[in-house]
Motif scaffolding. Structure first.
Motif, PDB file in Angstrom:
ATOM      1  N   ILE A 219      35.628  52.757  45.143  1.00  0.00           N
ATOM      2  CA  ILE A 219      36.036  51.783  44.131  1.00  0.00           C
ATOM      3  C   ILE A 219      34.899  50.805  43.859  1.00  0.00           C
ATOM      4  CG2 ILE A 219      37.605  49.851  43.647  1.00  0.00           C
ATOM      5  CD1 ILE A 219      39.712  51.359  45.292  1.00  0.00           C
ATOM      6  N   TYR A 220      34.252  50.348  44.930  1.00  0.00           N
ATOM      7  CA  TYR A 220      33.179  49.362  44.767  1.00  0.00           C
ATOM      8  C   TYR A 220      31.915  49.981  44.196  1.00  0.00           C
ATOM      9  CZ  TYR A 220      29.772  45.741  45.821  1.00  0.00           C
ATOM     10  OH  TYR A 220      28.788  44.795  45.714  1.00  0.00           O
ATOM     11  N   SER A 221      31.564  51.195  44.648  1.00  0.00           N
ATOM     12  CA  SER A 221      30.267  51.767  44.279  1.00  0.00           C
ATOM     13  C   SER A 221      30.299  52.635  43.028  1.00  0.00           C
ATOM     14  CB  SER A 221      29.725  52.605  45.452  1.00  0.00           C
ATOM     15  OG  SER A 221      30.615  53.661  45.750  1.00  0.00           O
ATOM     16  N   ALA A 222      31.448  53.210  42.707  1.00  0.00           N
ATOM     17  CA  ALA A 222      31.499  54.173  41.605  1.00  0.00           C
ATOM     18  C   ALA A 222      32.174  53.640  40.348  1.00  0.00           C
ATOM     19  CB  ALA A 222      32.209  55.449  42.063  1.00  0.00           C
ATOM     20  N   ILE A 223      32.940  52.559  40.449  1.00  0.00           N
ATOM     21  CA  ILE A 223      33.654  52.020  39.288  1.00  0.00           C
ATOM     22  C   ILE A 223      32.994  50.706  38.870  1.00  0.00           C
ATOM     23  CG2 ILE A 223      35.862  51.235  38.374  1.00  0.00           C
ATOM     24  CD1 ILE A 223      37.235  52.894  40.508  1.00  0.00           C
ATOM     25  N   THR A 224      32.530  50.664  37.638  1.00  0.00           N
ATOM     26  CA  THR A 224      31.897  49.451  37.113  1.00  0.00           C
ATOM     27  C   THR A 224      32.648  48.996  35.872  1.00  0.00           C
ATOM     28  OG1 THR A 224      29.726  50.133  37.925  1.00  0.00           O
ATOM     29  CG2 THR A 224      29.776  48.437  36.222  1.00  0.00           C
ATOM     30  N   ILE A 225      33.194  47.809  35.929  1.00  0.00           N
ATOM     31  CA  ILE A 225      33.882  47.218  34.770  1.00  0.00           C
ATOM     32  C   ILE A 225      33.227  45.871  34.504  1.00  0.00           C
ATOM     33  CG2 ILE A 225      36.070  46.406  33.828  1.00  0.00           C
ATOM     34  CD1 ILE A 225      37.500  48.342  35.654  1.00  0.00           C
ATOM     35  N   SER A 237      27.515  27.020  28.523  1.00  0.00           N
ATOM     36  CA  SER A 237      28.249  28.284  28.446  1.00  0.00           C
ATOM     37  C   SER A 237      28.435  28.845  29.852  1.00  0.00           C
ATOM     38  CB  SER A 237      27.502  29.291  27.573  1.00  0.00           C
ATOM     39  OG  SER A 237      26.238  29.603  28.139  1.00  0.00           O
ATOM     40  N   LEU A 238      29.570  29.471  30.063  1.00  0.00           N
ATOM     41  CA  LEU A 238      29.894  30.026  31.384  1.00  0.00           C
ATOM     42  C   LEU A 238      30.324  31.484  31.217  1.00  0.00           C
ATOM     43  CD1 LEU A 238      30.385  29.573  34.432  1.00  0.00           C
ATOM     44  CD2 LEU A 238      32.749  28.957  33.846  1.00  0.00           C
ATOM     45  N   PRO A 239      29.462  32.456  31.622  1.00  0.00           N
ATOM     46  CA  PRO A 239      29.854  33.872  31.551  1.00  0.00           C
ATOM     47  C   PRO A 239      31.022  34.150  32.498  1.00  0.00           C
ATOM     48  CG  PRO A 239      27.481  33.622  31.854  1.00  0.00           C
ATOM     49  CD  PRO A 239      28.094  32.280  32.113  1.00  0.00           C
ATOM     50  N   LEU A 240      32.047  34.790  31.974  1.00  0.00           N
ATOM     51  CA  LEU A 240      33.231  35.084  32.785  1.00  0.00           C
ATOM     52  C   LEU A 240      32.893  36.008  33.952  1.00  0.00           C
ATOM     53  CD1 LEU A 240      36.289  34.979  33.289  1.00  0.00           C
ATOM     54  CD2 LEU A 240      36.547  36.834  31.644  1.00  0.00           C
ATOM     55  N   GLN A 241      32.029  37.009  33.704  1.00  0.00           N
ATOM     56  CA  GLN A 241      31.731  37.989  34.744  1.00  0.00           C
ATOM     57  C   GLN A 241      30.914  37.377  35.877  1.00  0.00           C
ATOM     58  OE1 GLN A 241      32.552  41.596  34.650  1.00  0.00           O
ATOM     59  NE2 GLN A 241      32.104  41.283  36.804  1.00  0.00           N
ATOM     60  N   THR A 242      29.727  36.900  35.551  1.00  0.00           N
ATOM     61  CA  THR A 242      28.817  36.415  36.601  1.00  0.00           C
ATOM     62  C   THR A 242      29.153  34.997  37.058  1.00  0.00           C
ATOM     63  OG1 THR A 242      27.257  35.667  34.896  1.00  0.00           O
ATOM     64  CG2 THR A 242      26.951  37.895  35.792  1.00  0.00           C
ATOM     65  N   GLY A 243      29.725  34.193  36.166  1.00  0.00           N
ATOM     66  CA  GLY A 243      29.992  32.802  36.518  1.00  0.00           C
ATOM     67  C   GLY A 243      31.313  32.572  37.205  1.00  0.00           C
ATOM     68  N   PRO A 250      33.090  40.132  44.097  1.00  0.00           N
ATOM     69  CA  PRO A 250      32.267  41.087  43.341  1.00  0.00           C
ATOM     70  C   PRO A 250      33.060  42.356  43.007  1.00  0.00           C
ATOM     71  CG  PRO A 250      31.023  40.195  45.179  1.00  0.00           C
ATOM     72  CD  PRO A 250      32.441  39.728  45.360  1.00  0.00           C
ATOM     73  N   ASN A 251      32.927  42.794  41.762  1.00  0.00           N
ATOM     74  CA  ASN A 251      33.638  43.987  41.279  1.00  0.00           C
ATOM     75  C   ASN A 251      35.149  43.816  41.320  1.00  0.00           C
ATOM     76  OD1 ASN A 251      32.594  46.169  39.980  1.00  0.00           O
ATOM     77  ND2 ASN A 251      32.468  47.493  41.768  1.00  0.00           N
ATOM     78  N   LEU A 252      35.608  42.601  41.085  1.00  0.00           N
ATOM     79  CA  LEU A 252      37.041  42.301  41.146  1.00  0.00           C
ATOM     80  C   LEU A 252      37.826  43.107  40.119  1.00  0.00           C
ATOM     81  CD1 LEU A 252      39.410  40.622  42.201  1.00  0.00           C
ATOM     82  CD2 LEU A 252      38.780  38.824  40.566  1.00  0.00           C
ATOM     83  N   LEU A 253      37.293  43.252  38.907  1.00  0.00           N
ATOM     84  CA  LEU A 253      38.006  43.994  37.865  1.00  0.00           C
ATOM     85  C   LEU A 253      38.258  45.441  38.274  1.00  0.00           C
ATOM     86  CD1 LEU A 253      36.270  42.664  34.616  1.00  0.00           C
ATOM     87  CD2 LEU A 253      38.523  42.067  35.512  1.00  0.00           C
ATOM     88  N   ALA A 254      37.271  46.062  38.917  1.00  0.00           N
ATOM     89  CA  ALA A 254      37.440  47.454  39.367  1.00  0.00           C
ATOM     90  C   ALA A 254      38.552  47.555  40.401  1.00  0.00           C
ATOM     91  CB  ALA A 254      36.126  47.976  39.933  1.00  0.00           C
ATOM     92  N   VAL A 255      38.603  46.591  41.304  1.00  0.00           N
ATOM     93  CA  VAL A 255      39.646  46.592  42.329  1.00  0.00           C
ATOM     94  C   VAL A 255      41.022  46.423  41.689  1.00  0.00           C
ATOM     95  CG1 VAL A 255      40.555  45.354  44.335  1.00  0.00           C
ATOM     96  CG2 VAL A 255      38.105  45.738  44.122  1.00  0.00           C
TER      97      VAL A 255
END
Length: 297
Positions: A219-225, A237-243, A250-255
């Motif tokens: 899930i962590y290594s193969a799924i990227t969202i 400005s605050l990026p939702l992904q990195t900020g 990390p990789n919360l969306l994939a989980v």
């Protein structure tokens, strides 16, 4: 079907003997070397020809194990139906020349434990198909193809056919070995079960933990969202992904997506519908700028 792919002594449910249950609750193993060789031949016949996007090579596994399972469950048609559906539902994807080792070990567990051994068999397949494929890819797909192929090509340019004959001989040896690896896997699985008879629950738990660990790492290594959504506050400005998300997990969306898919599976939703739903959701979110491609590092 030819006896090469079907046991000569195959019996239908109304003719097959009942499984023999032992005092400890396990069953008397019934598979022979010839039964396992037939599994190897059937796996070689299908290999990856029958592929499911939902369960990958599971249809090939079910086809290969069909007659072995018929013999294991004898006249118990309901148990056989549960076992063959389990083969079809358990995701499996391993390097074909070594897959029989793992599948043979799984059959050893089922031959001894019947339906009670299926979960351990599934955990074993899921947990070890990745590591076993890593070994198989290197020792079978990469080394012979590159090293021997290069030698054969160089010698052919010099007018010498020995290199290509050596290349063919190695692949013939691998083919012969593939026709035996269900037997080798079964013997290894049977030894584990016999040697750990009083600790089989420990083996089952260990296989389950290994399987869950492998799935979790995938899930962590193969799924990227990735979402390019950015919140703007005046000049800031605050990026939702990195900020935000990556700071929390990390990789919360994939989980979250994996957890949603798992919950849908538990509710009985078909895997093909889940895959189709993910594709449509990605299209819609990409069209509205909710999802995107992460920037190059």
């Amino acid at each position: 079907m030819s006896d090469f792919f079907r046991p000569k002594d195959f019996k239908d449910f109304d003719e097959a003997p009942a499984p023999v249950q032992l005092p400890d609750g396990s069953y008397e193993p019934v598979l022979t070397r010839e039964d396992l060789r037939i599994c190897s031949r059937r796996m070689l016949l299908m290999d990856t020809a029958s592929y499911s996007y939902a369960t990958q090579n599971a249809p090939c596994c079910a086809f290969a194990a069909y007659y072995a399972l018929r013999k294991i469950y004898g006249n118990d048609e309901d148990a056989f139906n549960a076992a063959i559906l389990n083969q079809l539902d358990c995701v499996f994807n391993a390097t074909p020349p070594v897959s029989g080792l793992l599948l043979g070990a799984g059959l050893a567990m089922e031959d001894k434990g019947h339906l009670a051994g299926m979960q351990a068999e599934n955990d074993l397949k899921i947990g070890l198909m990745g590591p076993l494929s890593g070994v198989g890819d290197v020792l079978i797909w990469i080394l012979p193809m590159t090293i021997l192929g290069s030698i054969a090509g160089y010698m052919a340019m010099q007018g010498n056919p020995v290199g290509i004959l050596l290349w063919v001989a190695v692949w013939a040896a691998i083919l012969v070995w593939r026709l035996q690896n269900y037997v080798q896997g079964y013997n290894a699985g049977a030894k584990v079960i016999t040697g750990m008879a009083d600790r089989i629950s420990v083996l089952t738990d260990a296989a389950s933990i290994l399987g869950l660990t492998v799935v979790g790492s995938l899930i962590y290594s193969a799924i990227t969202i990735y979402t390019p959504v950015t919140f703007a506050f005046g000049d800031v400005s605050l990026p939702l992904q990195t900020g935000v998300l990556d700071q929390i997990f990390p990789n919360l969306l994939a989980v979250l997506v994996a957890a949603l898919a798992y919950r849908l599976i538990k509710r009985g939703v078909k895997l093909n519908w889940i895959i189709l739903g993910i594709i449509v959701a990605c299209w819609v979110c990409a069209a509205f700028g909710i999802l995107g491609v992460p920037p190059a590092a």
